[in-house]
Design a protein around this motif. Sequence first.
Motif, PDB file in Angstrom:
ATOM      1  N   VAL A  62      -3.275   6.948  30.728  1.00  0.00           N
ATOM      2  CA  VAL A  62      -3.742   8.221  30.173  1.00  0.00           C
ATOM      3  C   VAL A  62      -4.016   9.236  31.286  1.00  0.00           C
ATOM      4  O   VAL A  62      -4.621   8.910  32.304  1.00  0.00           O
ATOM      5  CB  VAL A  62      -5.024   8.021  29.340  1.00  0.00           C
ATOM      6  CG1 VAL A  62      -5.408   9.298  28.613  1.00  0.00           C
ATOM      7  CG2 VAL A  62      -4.857   6.872  28.357  1.00  0.00           C
ATOM      8  N   SER A  63      -3.565  10.469  31.063  1.00  0.00           N
ATOM      9  CA  SER A  63      -3.861  11.578  31.969  1.00  0.00           C
ATOM     10  C   SER A  63      -5.181  12.237  31.571  1.00  0.00           C
ATOM     11  O   SER A  63      -5.749  11.948  30.511  1.00  0.00           O
ATOM     12  CB  SER A  63      -2.745  12.628  31.917  1.00  0.00           C
ATOM     13  OG  SER A  63      -1.534  12.114  32.403  1.00  0.00           O
ATOM     14  N   ALA A  64      -5.647  13.168  32.396  1.00  0.00           N
ATOM     15  CA  ALA A  64      -6.818  13.971  32.049  1.00  0.00           C
ATOM     16  C   ALA A  64      -6.454  14.930  30.917  1.00  0.00           C
ATOM     17  O   ALA A  64      -5.283  15.225  30.680  1.00  0.00           O
ATOM     18  CB  ALA A  64      -7.290  14.755  33.276  1.00  0.00           C
ATOM     19  N   MET A  65      -7.452  15.421  30.211  1.00  0.00           N
ATOM     20  CA  MET A  65      -7.219  16.360  29.115  1.00  0.00           C
ATOM     21  C   MET A  65      -6.467  17.584  29.618  1.00  0.00           C
ATOM     22  O   MET A  65      -6.818  18.178  30.641  1.00  0.00           O
ATOM     23  CB  MET A  65      -8.544  16.792  28.482  1.00  0.00           C
ATOM     24  CG  MET A  65      -9.222  15.715  27.662  1.00  0.00           C
ATOM     25  SD  MET A  65     -10.737  16.315  26.845  1.00  0.00           S
ATOM     26  CE  MET A  65     -10.042  17.383  25.580  1.00  0.00           C
ATOM     27  N   GLY A  66      -5.408  17.935  28.883  1.00  0.00           N
ATOM     28  CA  GLY A  66      -4.600  19.093  29.261  1.00  0.00           C
ATOM     29  C   GLY A  66      -4.994  20.308  28.458  1.00  0.00           C
ATOM     30  O   GLY A  66      -6.172  20.561  28.214  1.00  0.00           O
ATOM     31  N   GLY A  67      -3.994  21.048  28.003  1.00  0.00           N
ATOM     32  CA  GLY A  67      -4.277  22.282  27.280  1.00  0.00           C
ATOM     33  C   GLY A  67      -4.618  23.397  28.242  1.00  0.00           C
ATOM     34  O   GLY A  67      -4.365  23.317  29.448  1.00  0.00           O
ATOM     35  N   LYS A  68      -5.197  24.434  27.723  1.00  0.00           N
ATOM     36  CA  LYS A  68      -5.591  25.575  28.556  1.00  0.00           C
ATOM     37  C   LYS A  68      -7.084  25.805  28.413  1.00  0.00           C
ATOM     38  O   LYS A  68      -7.566  26.139  27.329  1.00  0.00           O
ATOM     39  CB  LYS A  68      -4.817  26.827  28.120  1.00  0.00           C
ATOM     40  CG  LYS A  68      -3.329  26.743  28.385  1.00  0.00           C
ATOM     41  CD  LYS A  68      -2.614  28.018  27.980  1.00  0.00           C
ATOM     42  CE  LYS A  68      -1.113  27.923  28.260  1.00  0.00           C
ATOM     43  NZ  LYS A  68      -0.408  29.154  27.863  1.00  0.00           N
ATOM     44  N   PRO A  69      -7.823  25.609  29.516  1.00  0.00           N
ATOM     45  CA  PRO A  69      -7.362  25.175  30.851  1.00  0.00           C
ATOM     46  C   PRO A  69      -7.297  23.650  30.958  1.00  0.00           C
ATOM     47  O   PRO A  69      -7.962  22.949  30.196  1.00  0.00           O
ATOM     48  CB  PRO A  69      -8.437  25.737  31.786  1.00  0.00           C
ATOM     49  CG  PRO A  69      -9.688  25.726  30.941  1.00  0.00           C
ATOM     50  CD  PRO A  69      -9.258  25.963  29.517  1.00  0.00           C
ATOM     51  N   LYS A  70      -6.520  23.160  31.926  1.00  0.00           N
ATOM     52  CA  LYS A  70      -6.434  21.732  32.193  1.00  0.00           C
ATOM     53  C   LYS A  70      -7.679  21.274  32.952  1.00  0.00           C
ATOM     54  O   LYS A  70      -8.164  21.982  33.837  1.00  0.00           O
ATOM     55  CB  LYS A  70      -5.199  21.408  33.021  1.00  0.00           C
ATOM     56  CG  LYS A  70      -3.876  21.754  32.351  1.00  0.00           C
ATOM     57  CD  LYS A  70      -2.720  21.463  33.284  1.00  0.00           C
ATOM     58  CE  LYS A  70      -1.377  21.822  32.632  1.00  0.00           C
ATOM     59  NZ  LYS A  70      -0.246  21.590  33.557  1.00  0.00           N
ATOM     60  N   VAL A  71      -8.153  20.087  32.621  1.00  0.00           N
ATOM     61  CA  VAL A  71      -9.363  19.567  33.268  1.00  0.00           C
ATOM     62  C   VAL A  71      -9.146  19.385  34.769  1.00  0.00           C
ATOM     63  O   VAL A  71     -10.012  19.749  35.582  1.00  0.00           O
ATOM     64  CB  VAL A  71      -9.800  18.244  32.609  1.00  0.00           C
ATOM     65  CG1 VAL A  71     -10.860  17.530  33.460  1.00  0.00           C
ATOM     66  CG2 VAL A  71     -10.344  18.503  31.217  1.00  0.00           C
ATOM     67  N   THR A  72      -7.985  18.855  35.158  1.00  0.00           N
ATOM     68  CA  THR A  72      -7.721  18.651  36.592  1.00  0.00           C
ATOM     69  C   THR A  72      -7.767  19.970  37.339  1.00  0.00           C
ATOM     70  O   THR A  72      -8.338  20.060  38.440  1.00  0.00           O
ATOM     71  CB  THR A  72      -6.350  17.977  36.797  1.00  0.00           C
ATOM     72  OG1 THR A  72      -6.347  16.723  36.117  1.00  0.00           O
ATOM     73  CG2 THR A  72      -6.088  17.733  38.278  1.00  0.00           C
ATOM     74  N   ASP A  73      -7.193  21.028  36.756  1.00  0.00           N
ATOM     75  CA  ASP A  73      -7.219  22.346  37.404  1.00  0.00           C
ATOM     76  C   ASP A  73      -8.643  22.872  37.530  1.00  0.00           C
ATOM     77  O   ASP A  73      -9.010  23.465  38.556  1.00  0.00           O
ATOM     78  CB  ASP A  73      -6.371  23.344  36.611  1.00  0.00           C
ATOM     79  CG  ASP A  73      -4.883  23.039  36.681  1.00  0.00           C
ATOM     80  OD1 ASP A  73      -4.486  22.240  37.558  1.00  0.00           O
ATOM     81  OD2 ASP A  73      -4.127  23.587  35.856  1.00  0.00           O
ATOM     82  N   LEU A  74      -9.459  22.668  36.500  1.00  0.00           N
ATOM     83  CA  LEU A  74     -10.850  23.116  36.548  1.00  0.00           C
ATOM     84  C   LEU A  74     -11.622  22.421  37.667  1.00  0.00           C
ATOM     85  O   LEU A  74     -12.406  23.052  38.391  1.00  0.00           O
ATOM     86  CB  LEU A  74     -11.531  22.838  35.202  1.00  0.00           C
ATOM     87  CG  LEU A  74     -11.078  23.700  34.015  1.00  0.00           C
ATOM     88  CD1 LEU A  74     -11.600  23.094  32.706  1.00  0.00           C
ATOM     89  CD2 LEU A  74     -11.568  25.130  34.163  1.00  0.00           C
TER      90      LEU A  74
END
Length: 479
Positions: A62-74
């Motif tokens: 499983v990856s981190a939660m995506g969407g906008k914004p992505k959790v990894t980017d935050l």
Amino acid sequence: MSSFYDELIPGLASKCWQVHKFGGTSVADANCFLQVAHIIEDQLDINNDVLGPNAKNLAVVVSAMGGKPKVTDLLLEAVRHASMREHNKVDDQLDIVLSKHSECLKILFHQEYAEQERLIKIIKGGLNDIRDILKTVSLMKWQAERISEVVSGFGELWSTQILTALLRMRSNQKLVEKFGSDSISNIVKALTTTSHIHHNYVFLDARRVITIDEDAIKDGAVVWHISEEKFMEIFKEEEAKLGDARDSILCHFIITGYVAINTDGVAVTLKRDGSDYSAAIMGKILRANSISIWTDVDGVLSADPRRVPLANVLPEVSYDEAMELAYFGAKVIHPKTMQPALSCDPQIPIYIRNTFNMRSPGTRIFTNATTTKQNEKVVCGFSSVEGMALVNVEGTGMVGIRGVDKRIFGVLEYHDVNVALISQAISEHSVTFATSEDQAELAKSIIEEEFRRELKLGHVSSVDIRAPVSIIAAVGDGM
């Protein structure tokens, strides 16, 4: 669903394993988590209560939660703001992370308040740990890569635990409905005297298994024997917990993508497309029957649909075709992801599937594809990469002279200029290569410096750039 896959062959611990990886778009919100749970249950044929010859164990990455914004980017933005001592912006980023997860949990566990609170507590604890780490970043004004790796990996820890809890809740609810009891322990005991099966979902932090030797190559290499030994130890522990009911319970592992540990015991990440790579690594460790990458497209397309509206999904491509398509910009799968599957014996097929169109068979990536073996279908697809530049080195003094190419590409390698394509005139009076547009001027200047004597004498007449250009690649094993 099982008809999409080949016949099951036992792998590690004499179990038949399948690996499924769900990316950020597949776990972007509560509805997405529910869809993923439905896919997993469908793969397990959850309504079939009898343990049969097609029973399989799943490893779900499983990856981190995506969407906008992505959790990894935050999380990475929080590290950046901390290094600039922008404390309010750090808090803003982490508050969004908490809110994103909290909203998801309220929907998924609206009738399981205690479980909702347990998971919120885990996420808040992780955010507190991140804040402690970022105090050091702020104090030193230093955005160290190692710290960014540690912080960015929290997203996978949270999303994986959410999915594990969701699957357990749904599995237990099914047992309660069937046996008419609200005591799970009593139900599990009852399983020992019946032919019914139960599915047990185990959260697994990949840092307990996937071990990387960072000194081996630039991005590290998997230490396979250690990783396999670690997983076997965990598997035996989980099997032992089942006691007398082990023959009636199938154990499935819900595993964090992207994160790993190095041989010194330090947390690391698998870099770009890390979760796909995690799935392939687990596939090799488990000697799985298949690796399915679930994303938001129906499979590998024959061309970019933004440019070719009639592009279609390819039912099959070979490893080589997929690698070429990926290199030239197609959203297929990173070449490093294919390497573990390719190096297995027997090799493991990779499937590209759509989370939001689960009945579509997707694309099968394997050693050979039948798509391009027919004479009328020698090309499987077209791909392109933009933002490129052509650098042309030309001169009559280059004809028949040994070592010219070695000097050109040797100096480019020394300065970390990546070359995507090379073309040379048969007369040898010119050499043309493609590089990214932002490296073109650097490439030109270092070649001019390397050949300054030849340029002065006229043996090399010019070093020219043509930009911007695009590379279009026709790909097919049948060519």
